[in-house]
Scaffold this active site. Structure first.
Site, PDB file in Angstrom:
ATOM      1  N   GLY A  11      40.785  24.254  41.634  1.00  0.00           N
ATOM      2  CA  GLY A  11      40.861  22.987  41.040  1.00  0.00           C
ATOM      3  C   GLY A  11      42.224  22.778  40.402  1.00  0.00           C
ATOM      4  N   LEU A  15      43.080  18.463  35.252  1.00  0.00           N
ATOM      5  CA  LEU A  15      43.886  18.593  34.171  1.00  0.00           C
ATOM      6  C   LEU A  15      44.349  20.030  33.933  1.00  0.00           C
ATOM      7  CD1 LEU A  15      44.762  17.425  31.400  1.00  0.00           C
ATOM      8  CD2 LEU A  15      42.530  17.783  30.640  1.00  0.00           C
ATOM      9  N   SER A 108      34.138  26.214  28.268  1.00  0.00           N
ATOM     10  CA  SER A 108      34.803  25.276  27.173  1.00  0.00           C
ATOM     11  C   SER A 108      33.755  25.543  25.785  1.00  0.00           C
ATOM     12  CB  SER A 108      34.588  23.955  27.773  1.00  0.00           C
ATOM     13  OG  SER A 108      33.408  23.137  26.997  1.00  0.00           O
ATOM     14  N   SER A 109      34.470  24.640  24.971  1.00  0.00           N
ATOM     15  CA  SER A 109      33.814  25.089  23.533  1.00  0.00           C
ATOM     16  C   SER A 109      32.339  24.842  23.445  1.00  0.00           C
ATOM     17  CB  SER A 109      34.887  24.534  22.422  1.00  0.00           C
ATOM     18  OG  SER A 109      34.888  23.190  22.814  1.00  0.00           O
ATOM     19  N   CYS A 110      32.107  23.757  24.396  1.00  0.00           N
ATOM     20  CA  CYS A 110      30.499  23.529  24.301  1.00  0.00           C
ATOM     21  C   CYS A 110      29.651  24.816  24.571  1.00  0.00           C
ATOM     22  CB  CYS A 110      30.516  22.248  25.125  1.00  0.00           C
ATOM     23  SG  CYS A 110      30.368  22.827  27.018  1.00  0.00           S
ATOM     24  N   TYR A 137      25.429  21.783  31.303  1.00  0.00           N
ATOM     25  CA  TYR A 137      26.783  22.257  31.647  1.00  0.00           C
ATOM     26  C   TYR A 137      26.992  23.673  30.942  1.00  0.00           C
ATOM     27  CZ  TYR A 137      31.873  21.905  31.680  1.00  0.00           C
ATOM     28  OH  TYR A 137      33.298  22.166  31.854  1.00  0.00           O
ATOM     29  N   LYS A 141      28.150  27.356  32.189  1.00  0.00           N
ATOM     30  CA  LYS A 141      29.371  27.976  31.665  1.00  0.00           C
ATOM     31  C   LYS A 141      29.020  29.341  30.857  1.00  0.00           C
ATOM     32  CE  LYS A 141      32.383  25.614  33.105  1.00  0.00           C
ATOM     33  NZ  LYS A 141      33.474  25.821  33.952  1.00  0.00           N
ATOM     34  N   PRO A 164      38.821  27.082  26.288  1.00  0.00           N
ATOM     35  CA  PRO A 164      39.783  26.218  25.556  1.00  0.00           C
ATOM     36  C   PRO A 164      39.122  25.399  24.843  1.00  0.00           C
ATOM     37  CG  PRO A 164      39.930  26.265  27.945  1.00  0.00           C
ATOM     38  CD  PRO A 164      38.744  26.820  27.525  1.00  0.00           C
ATOM     39  N   THR A 165      39.863  24.834  23.639  1.00  0.00           N
ATOM     40  CA  THR A 165      39.508  23.532  22.836  1.00  0.00           C
ATOM     41  C   THR A 165      39.564  22.249  23.987  1.00  0.00           C
ATOM     42  OG1 THR A 165      39.371  22.597  20.837  1.00  0.00           O
ATOM     43  CG2 THR A 165      41.512  23.354  21.866  1.00  0.00           C
ATOM     44  N   ASN A 166      39.518  21.253  23.023  1.00  0.00           N
ATOM     45  CA  ASN A 166      39.506  19.968  23.789  1.00  0.00           C
ATOM     46  C   ASN A 166      41.022  19.825  24.461  1.00  0.00           C
ATOM     47  OD1 ASN A 166      37.070  18.365  23.041  1.00  0.00           O
ATOM     48  ND2 ASN A 166      37.888  18.537  21.054  1.00  0.00           N
ATOM     49  N   LEU A 167      41.154  19.676  25.929  1.00  0.00           N
ATOM     50  CA  LEU A 167      42.542  19.501  26.241  1.00  0.00           C
ATOM     51  C   LEU A 167      42.886  18.114  26.838  1.00  0.00           C
ATOM     52  CD1 LEU A 167      42.061  22.135  28.949  1.00  0.00           C
ATOM     53  CD2 LEU A 167      42.994  22.521  26.623  1.00  0.00           C
ATOM     54  N   HIS A 180      37.213  11.922  27.829  1.00  0.00           N
ATOM     55  CA  HIS A 180      37.246  12.637  26.793  1.00  0.00           C
ATOM     56  C   HIS A 180      37.664  11.606  25.573  1.00  0.00           C
ATOM     57  CE1 HIS A 180      36.623  16.059  29.298  1.00  0.00           C
ATOM     58  NE2 HIS A 180      35.802  16.494  28.296  1.00  0.00           N
TER      59      HIS A 180
HETATM   60  N1  LIG Z   1      39.450  18.667  29.776  1.00  0.00           N
HETATM   61  C1  LIG Z   1      38.907  19.360  28.771  1.00  0.00           C
HETATM   62  O1  LIG Z   1      39.215  18.839  27.644  1.00  0.00           O
HETATM   63  C2  LIG Z   1      38.632  20.721  28.872  1.00  0.00           C
HETATM   64  C3  LIG Z   1      38.472  21.362  27.573  1.00  0.00           C
HETATM   65  C4  LIG Z   1      37.957  22.659  27.717  1.00  0.00           C
HETATM   66  C5  LIG Z   1      37.821  23.450  28.967  1.00  0.00           C
HETATM   67  N2  LIG Z   1      38.186  22.734  30.194  1.00  0.00           N
HETATM   68  C6  LIG Z   1      37.513  23.591  31.292  1.00  0.00           C
HETATM   69  O2  LIG Z   1      38.739  23.460  32.188  1.00  0.00           O
HETATM   70  C7  LIG Z   1      38.047  23.497  33.495  1.00  0.00           C
HETATM   71  C8  LIG Z   1      38.726  22.220  34.412  1.00  0.00           C
HETATM   72  O3  LIG Z   1      38.498  20.964  33.692  1.00  0.00           O
HETATM   73  P1  LIG Z   1      39.392  19.696  33.928  1.00  0.00           P
HETATM   74  O4  LIG Z   1      39.163  19.144  32.844  1.00  0.00           O
HETATM   75  O5  LIG Z   1      40.702  20.255  34.438  1.00  0.00           O
HETATM   76  O6  LIG Z   1      38.346  19.204  34.935  1.00  0.00           O
HETATM   77  P2  LIG Z   1      39.001  18.087  36.146  1.00  0.00           P
HETATM   78  O7  LIG Z   1      40.391  17.404  35.489  1.00  0.00           O
HETATM   79  O8  LIG Z   1      38.148  17.210  36.391  1.00  0.00           O
HETATM   80  O9  LIG Z   1      39.523  19.069  37.268  1.00  0.00           O
HETATM   81  C9  LIG Z   1      38.493  19.835  38.052  1.00  0.00           C
HETATM   82  C10 LIG Z   1      39.173  20.284  39.451  1.00  0.00           C
HETATM   83  O10 LIG Z   1      38.000  20.873  40.086  1.00  0.00           O
HETATM   84  C11 LIG Z   1      37.926  20.323  41.371  1.00  0.00           C
HETATM   85  N3  LIG Z   1      36.519  20.548  41.678  1.00  0.00           N
HETATM   86  C12 LIG Z   1      35.185  20.304  41.243  1.00  0.00           C
HETATM   87  N4  LIG Z   1      34.214  20.501  41.923  1.00  0.00           N
HETATM   88  C13 LIG Z   1      34.727  20.979  42.857  1.00  0.00           C
HETATM   89  C14 LIG Z   1      34.187  21.941  44.155  1.00  0.00           C
HETATM   90  N5  LIG Z   1      32.894  21.830  44.273  1.00  0.00           N
HETATM   91  N6  LIG Z   1      34.779  22.232  45.111  1.00  0.00           N
HETATM   92  C15 LIG Z   1      36.100  22.182  45.181  1.00  0.00           C
HETATM   93  N7  LIG Z   1      36.809  21.734  43.789  1.00  0.00           N
HETATM   94  C16 LIG Z   1      36.101  21.210  42.927  1.00  0.00           C
HETATM   95  C17 LIG Z   1      38.086  18.657  41.048  1.00  0.00           C
HETATM   96  O11 LIG Z   1      38.517  18.134  42.471  1.00  0.00           O
HETATM   97  P3  LIG Z   1      37.787  16.609  42.424  1.00  0.00           P
HETATM   98  O12 LIG Z   1      38.519  15.764  41.300  1.00  0.00           O
HETATM   99  O13 LIG Z   1      38.344  16.231  43.760  1.00  0.00           O
HETATM  100  O14 LIG Z   1      36.409  16.504  42.554  1.00  0.00           O
HETATM  101  C18 LIG Z   1      39.343  18.645  40.056  1.00  0.00           C
HETATM  102  O15 LIG Z   1      40.260  18.936  40.944  1.00  0.00           O
HETATM  103  C19 LIG Z   1      36.579  23.144  33.242  1.00  0.00           C
HETATM  104  O16 LIG Z   1      36.066  24.674  33.567  1.00  0.00           O
HETATM  105  C20 LIG Z   1      36.267  22.898  31.852  1.00  0.00           C
HETATM  106  O17 LIG Z   1      35.334  23.228  31.057  1.00  0.00           O
HETATM  107  C21 LIG Z   1      38.354  21.487  29.887  1.00  0.00           C
END
Ligand SMILES: NC(=O)c1ccc[n+]([C@@H]2O[C@H](COP(=O)([O-])OP(=O)(O)OC[C@H]3O[C@@H](n4cnc5c(N)ncnc54)[C@H](OP(=O)(O)O)[C@@H]3O)[C@@H](O)[C@H]2O)c1
Length: 334
Positions: A11, A15, A108-110, A137, A141, A164-167, A180
């Site tokens: 991934g 983000l 995630s914190s959820c 979801y 997790k 992680p908390t909200n990023l 978000h």
């Molecule tokens: N954003 C937040 O605030 C936050 C907070 C706490 C924790 N997190 C955790 O951090 C992690 C990543 O979140 P994020 O916010 O970085 O999400 P994101 O920006 O949507 O990035 C997710 C990445 O994974 C790829 N992906 C998704 N499904 C896939 C699949 N089946 N095969 C291959 N690649 C795949 C996506 O590619 P495509 O876009 O091309 O599908 C994207 O590049 C998650 O576990 C989330 O719970 C995020």
């Protein structure tokens, strides 16, 4: 982690994943393995097996996940549970089959109960009902945390689940249907300023408190943990209730109203902030207890104002500005 070790960031264009890739590259880790979603479908077990057998990573970060706001989570729960379970199961299982030394799984914190005491300690996991709108979801997790624990217990792996908390930061999602709260505010304020509007409408009373961490700080904490000596890393794996679980946050929160004012100031929007109190607030407070992370000697470097300014710069560079969407924060997740 040795500087020449083969490190797979799943991934890496998202983000969290892009922040991990930046942090590893700037730290001199030269052997990063990456595949875009189009190149490697992580829900495809055979494809993941082939990838691991060919590339033999020594360390793995799972930052690939199907992620979204309330609207997406609530509308497509089957996709959220199926896709996330498949991605993490395939990657963790092949990591074990191929002798990966350490793996870090991002959740995630959820995952914590909706009405947890604050700040949220790791041991509150599975002590109460989850928020309904993203339960699918969250359960996926939680299964990931349990997989880390089970593989460690049965197979002797070193899998860590970081929550992680909200990023926010570069490569965030600014689509109002999936965004978000912080990126949604950036976009709305930017559009309001560009369109000469005199007000921005925000869902709820503005009083809920939320915590935000810049993605590069999250990545720094994760790389720090993955680089710890064996005894210290083993100590984190033996977390509360025996779970290899650790919260990643800054330990400080503010109201959505204060956050909105900070975004308005960075973006230069001088109109009114109108709170639509007919819309739901969500949980009143969501703050992680980060004392276990702090004990490792880590603290964040990027304060909220600096982070919002950097995120806004990234938004401007990436988008050149959006158009349309003048409504309230209908899809924003807080
Ligand atoms: N954003 C937040 O605030 C936050 C907070 C706490 C924790 N997190 C955790 O951090 C992690 C990543 O979140 P994020 O916010 O970085 O999400 P994101 O920006 O949507 O990035 C997710 C990445 O994974 C790829 N992906 C998704 N499904 C896939 C699949 N089946 N095969 C291959 N690649 C795949 C996506 O590619 P495509 O876009 O091309 O599908 C994207 O590049 C998650 O576990 C989330 O719970 C995020």
């Amino acid at each position: 982690m040795e500087l020449n070790a083969r490190i797979y960031v799943a991934g890496h264009r998202g983000l969290a994943g892009s922040a991990l890739a930046r942090r590893l590259a700037s730290g001199g880790f030269l052997n990063l393995l990456t595949r875009t979603h189009a190149e490697l479908e992580l829900t495809d077990q055979a494809a993941v097996r082939k990838f691991f057998e060919r590339e033999k990573p020594a360390y793995v970060f799972i930052a690939a996940a199907k992620v979204g706001g309330i609207l997406a989570n609530n509308s497509y729960p089957a996709e959220f549970i199926q896709s996330n379970l498949a991605v993490q199961t395939n990657v963790m299982h092949e990591a074990w089959r191929n002798g990966v030394r350490r793996l870090l799984f991002l959740g995630s914190s959820c995952i914590y109960p909706r009405d947890c005491p604050q700040p949220i300690k790791e041991e509150y996991l599975l002590t109460g009902p989850l928020e309904f709108t993203n339960r699918a979801y969250a359960v996926a997790k939680i299964a990931g945390v349990e997989m880390c624990s089970s593989y460690n217990r049965q197979y002797g792996t070193s899998y860590l689940a970081a929550m992680p908390t909200n990023l926010y930061g570069p490569n965030d999602n600014y689509d109002l249907e999936g965004a978000h709260v912080l990126p949604a505010l950036i976009r709305k304020m930017h559009e309001a300023k560009a369109g000469g509007l005199d007000r921005v409408v925000i869902w709820g009373t503005g009083s809920p408190r939320r915590e935000f961490l810049y993605s590069d700080d999250m990545a720094d904490a994760c790389v720090m943990m993955m680089s710890l000596p064996d005894d210290a890393f083993g100590e984190i794996l033996r977390g509360p209730n025996g779970l290899p679980l650790i919260n990643v946050g800054c330990g400080e929160d503010q109201t959505i109203a204060d956050l909105a004012r900070a975004v308005a100031s960075v973006v230069g929007f001088r109109g009114a902030l109108e709170f639509d109190t007919s819309k739901p607030d969500g949980t009143p407070r969501k703050l992680l207890d980060v004392s276990r992370l702090r004990k490792l000697g880590w603290s964040p470097r990027i304060d909220l104002e600096t982070g919002i300014a950097a995120a806004y710069k990234g938004f401007l560079a990436r988008e050149g500005g959006f158009s349309g969407h003048r409504g309230a924060l209908s899809g924003a997740k807080t």
